[in-house]
Design a protein around this motif. Structure first.
Motif: not given
Length: 213
Positions: A139, A168, A170-171, A174-175
């Motif tokens: 984060e 997408q 943002d997703e 984070r991955k």
């Protein structure tokens, strides 16, 4: 201080001889940057400054980073040859291998032969280099990405946000796997040598852990 750097190279580095001809490019900044080129011989890149806790930490961090990463990617990274803290002379000095190279354009990377691209691609995101990161750190890194976007011109921010929603991002971010990164991978820190791309300026190594950042 410049003469101290030259003397250090003659004493500690593999050069043609004390009377060898050489030329210098000097960039007056902090630390002082000196590029020493010997006629028909090697070249060296020297970072040198008066000793302080900050500069000692910065240059030592770069020395450790280069030494670590060069072990896995020979030819992609200039070798760190010497690091010295001289308390008597009140100086810190880092000597890095000089490599003949040319400036790189984005098209050079996109159109490069596979044998040029593959080491760079693996460095940025090789799955076998990934490691687990905690949620807090993920984060924190994502917040860094958002802050970077917020510093751009408003029209560019809107374009990025639009594409980000469509794709997408943002997703996806984070991955991304956690892999220690260069930390300042801009086009001016990449050179094109005879056999491969070369990555310079390693003082921010591992400051960013997201792949391809």
């Amino acid at each position: 201080m410049i003469q101290q750097a030259i003397d250090f190279i003659f004493i500690h580095c593999d050069v043609p001889g004390r009377n060898a001809d050489y030329a210098m490019n000097i960039h007056i900044k902090y630390p002082l940057l000196i590029h020493v080129i010997f006629a028909d011989g090697p070249s060296f890149f020297v970072k040198m400054a008066e000793k302080s806790d900050d500069i000692e930490k910065r240059l030592h961090k770069e020395y450790v980073a280069i030494s670590h990463v060069a072990h896995f990617y020979p030819g992609l990274i200039p070798q760190a040859l010497h690091y010295q803290v001289d308390k008597k002379q009140n100086r810190v000095l880092l000597v890095i291998e000089g490599i003949e190279h040319s400036a790189v354009l984005l098209t050079d990377i996109l159109q490069a032969k596979p044998e040029f691209r593959q080491p760079l691609q693996h460095f940025l995101g090789g799955n076998d280099r990934s490691h687990l990161g905690n949620q807090y750190y993920c984060e924190k890194q994502f917040a860094f990405y958002q802050q970077s976007v917020a510093g751009l011109p408003e029209d560019l921010q809107r374009n990025i946000q639009k594409v980000s929603m469509q794709q997408q991002w943002d997703e996806m971010i984070r991955k991304l796997p956690m892999i220690a990164q260069h930390g300042d991978l801009t086009i001016n820190n990449i050179g094109l040598a005879k056999k491969s791309f070369i990555l310079f300026d390693w003082e921010d190594y591992a400051a960013v852990q997201y792949a391809v950042f």
